[in-house]
Design a protein around this motif. Structure first.
Motif, PDB file in Angstrom:
ATOM      1  N   PRO A 268       0.829  -1.213   0.000  1.00 14.86           N
ATOM      2  CA  PRO A 268       0.000   0.000   0.000  1.00 14.86           C
ATOM      3  C   PRO A 268       0.861   1.260   0.000  1.00 14.86           C
ATOM      4  CG  PRO A 268      -0.685  -1.542   1.720  1.00 14.86           C
ATOM      5  CD  PRO A 268       0.636  -2.025   1.207  1.00 14.86           C
ATOM      6  N   GLU A 269       0.223   2.370  -0.346  1.00 17.56           N
ATOM      7  CA  GLU A 269       0.875   3.676  -0.271  1.00 17.56           C
ATOM      8  C   GLU A 269       0.615   4.347   1.071  1.00 17.56           C
ATOM      9  OE1 GLU A 269       2.802   5.234  -2.392  1.00 17.56           O
ATOM     10  OE2 GLU A 269       2.634   4.049  -4.226  1.00 17.56           O
ATOM     11  N   TRP A 270      -0.623   4.215   1.576  1.00 20.97           N
ATOM     12  CA  TRP A 270      -0.975   4.882   2.828  1.00 20.97           C
ATOM     13  C   TRP A 270      -2.136   4.134   3.475  1.00 20.97           C
ATOM     14  CZ3 TRP A 270      -5.809   7.372   3.568  1.00 20.97           C
ATOM     15  CH2 TRP A 270      -6.613   7.448   2.421  1.00 20.97           C
ATOM     16  N   GLY A 271      -2.414   4.477   4.722  1.00 20.59           N
ATOM     17  CA  GLY A 271      -3.487   3.778   5.408  1.00 20.59           C
ATOM     18  C   GLY A 271      -3.935   4.503   6.658  1.00 20.59           C
ATOM     19  N   LEU A 272      -4.967   3.961   7.280  1.00 20.04           N
ATOM     20  CA  LEU A 272      -5.522   4.465   8.529  1.00 20.04           C
ATOM     21  C   LEU A 272      -5.638   3.305   9.508  1.00 20.04           C
ATOM     22  CD1 LEU A 272      -8.425   6.680   7.122  1.00 20.04           C
ATOM     23  CD2 LEU A 272      -6.208   7.488   7.963  1.00 20.04           C
ATOM     24  N   ARG A 273      -5.412   3.595  10.773  1.00 21.92           N
ATOM     25  CA  ARG A 273      -5.523   2.573  11.819  1.00 21.92           C
ATOM     26  C   ARG A 273      -6.457   3.074  12.913  1.00 21.92           C
ATOM     27  NH1 ARG A 273      -0.057   0.509  14.064  1.00 21.92           N
ATOM     28  NH2 ARG A 273      -0.328  -0.911  12.292  1.00 21.92           N
ATOM     29  N   PHE A 274      -7.392   2.217  13.281  1.00 19.00           N
ATOM     30  CA  PHE A 274      -8.281   2.474  14.411  1.00 19.00           C
ATOM     31  C   PHE A 274      -8.231   1.252  15.317  1.00 19.00           C
ATOM     32  CE2 PHE A 274      -9.988   4.740  10.730  1.00 19.00           C
ATOM     33  CZ  PHE A 274     -10.028   6.042  11.211  1.00 19.00           C
ATOM     34  N   ALA A 275      -8.084   1.493  16.603  1.00 17.32           N
ATOM     35  CA  ALA A 275      -7.953   0.376  17.542  1.00 17.32           C
ATOM     36  C   ALA A 275      -8.738   0.658  18.807  1.00 17.32           C
ATOM     37  CB  ALA A 275      -6.491   0.124  17.876  1.00 17.32           C
ATOM     38  N   ALA A 276      -9.193  -0.419  19.425  1.00 16.06           N
ATOM     39  CA  ALA A 276      -9.818  -0.366  20.741  1.00 16.06           C
ATOM     40  C   ALA A 276      -9.145  -1.430  21.599  1.00 16.06           C
ATOM     41  CB  ALA A 276     -11.319  -0.622  20.651  1.00 16.06           C
ATOM     42  N   VAL A 277      -8.542  -1.002  22.707  1.00 14.56           N
ATOM     43  CA  VAL A 277      -7.812  -1.896  23.601  1.00 14.56           C
ATOM     44  C   VAL A 277      -8.631  -2.051  24.878  1.00 14.56           C
ATOM     45  CG1 VAL A 277      -5.644  -2.346  24.792  1.00 14.56           C
ATOM     46  CG2 VAL A 277      -5.643  -1.043  22.632  1.00 14.56           C
ATOM     47  N   PHE A 278      -9.178  -3.232  25.085  1.00 15.34           N
ATOM     48  CA  PHE A 278      -9.997  -3.513  26.270  1.00 15.34           C
ATOM     49  C   PHE A 278      -9.073  -4.019  27.383  1.00 15.34           C
ATOM     50  CE2 PHE A 278     -12.872  -3.602  22.751  1.00 15.34           C
ATOM     51  CZ  PHE A 278     -14.077  -3.110  23.237  1.00 15.34           C
TER      52      PHE A 278
END
Length: 281
Positions: A268-278
């Motif tokens: 890939p060229e670019w990306g987004l990350r979303f996370a939830a840490v319980f």
């Protein structure tokens, strides 16, 4: 895609992290960290979560949206990594931390058909001894690659194993460290069909700064080198996190942007990350 000199890039990023964390106006002694972040406070818990082998039972759900990959540079990928971290106290001095990475992958326009399935699982165990240095955490142990992928595009079709290690220094509101492993393929799980030998190094320098009320700014370089193909993969991620409470459960919410400085032709060229840490205490 910009083809940086990856060895210099990784060294510069880590040097910058060390320099920033060593700034005399910011990096306080450990006793000042305790006063600034009282034990049990949101800020204290948020900073503990910046340590990948903190003595907390946590289950991160990390979702990565990747754009600009595939043979036509128009591919889309989504990878959900489920990453449970479970510490087990052996005695007053030693703790073993189990850390798993379970990827669920979806790809479009990487091949003639859309692909969705489970990827290969990486299982690590870190043996960590209580340190006399305030804020320092060290862990070493084995890492194992399990050939669990359900789609041909995601399969290495090999068992892999090798060493893993992590060093983390927390001082004042700063956290910095490096996590690394190396995996060698040692047995085929199925017909290899021309797949290259597994021989890969992974290095992840990271730095974060925690503010009040559980808010933090973070950056990490997730560098890997394929010794068989002689190819670097270098995505840099930077963003913010916020600790919240859902009922009685603390949850650390993360948002980051990612950019690939180097990688294979279909990266890939670019990306987004979303996370939830319980977090479970």
């Amino acid at each position: 895609m910009l083809h940086a000199r990856p060895g210099h890039l990784a060294a510069c990023f880590l040097s910058l992290a060390i320099a920033v964390c060593a700034c005399p106006g910011e990096a306080r002694a450990q006793d000042e960290h305790v006063r600034a972040h009282p034990p049990g406070s949101d800020a204290d818990l948020a900073q503990q979560l910046q340590n990948p082998i903190a003595s907390l039972i946590s289950v991160p759900f990390q979702n990565n949206l990747d754009f600009g990959g595939g043979p036509g540079n128009d591919g889309f990928g989504n990878t959900l990594n489920i990453q449970p971290v479970v510490p087990l106290r052996l005695n007053d001095d030693w703790t073993v931390i189990s850390r798993s990475i379970i990827p669920i992958i979806h790809q479009e326009r990487y091949s003639a058909e859309h692909e969705t399935g489970l990827g290969d699982i990486t299982q690590s165990f870190f043996f960590s001894r209580r340190s006399d240095v305030p804020g320092l955490t060290l862990g070493v142990g084995p890492a194992v690659l399990l050939p669990t992928a359900t789609r041909p595009a995601f399969q290495s079709r090999q068992w892999g194993a090798g060493p893993t290690a992590v060093v983390v220094q927390q001082s004042g509101s700063w956290t910095m460290g490096v996590l690394a492993n190396h995996l060698w393929g040692f047995a085929d799980s199925a017909d290899r069909r021309g797949r290259p030998d597994l021989n890969q190094t992974f290095m992840q320098p990271f730095v974060s700064h925690n503010f009040s009320n559980g808010f933090a700014a973070t950056a990490t370089l997730e560098a890997s080198y394929d010794w068989t193909g002689r190819q670097w993969t270098l995505p840099l991620a930077a963003g913010v996190s916020q600790l919240v409470n859902i009922g009685q459960t603390p949850v650390n919410l993360v948002a980051q942007a990612r950019y690939w400085f180097d990688g294979p032709s279909n990266a890939p060229e670019w990306g987004l990350r979303f996370a939830a840490v319980f977090v479970f205490r």
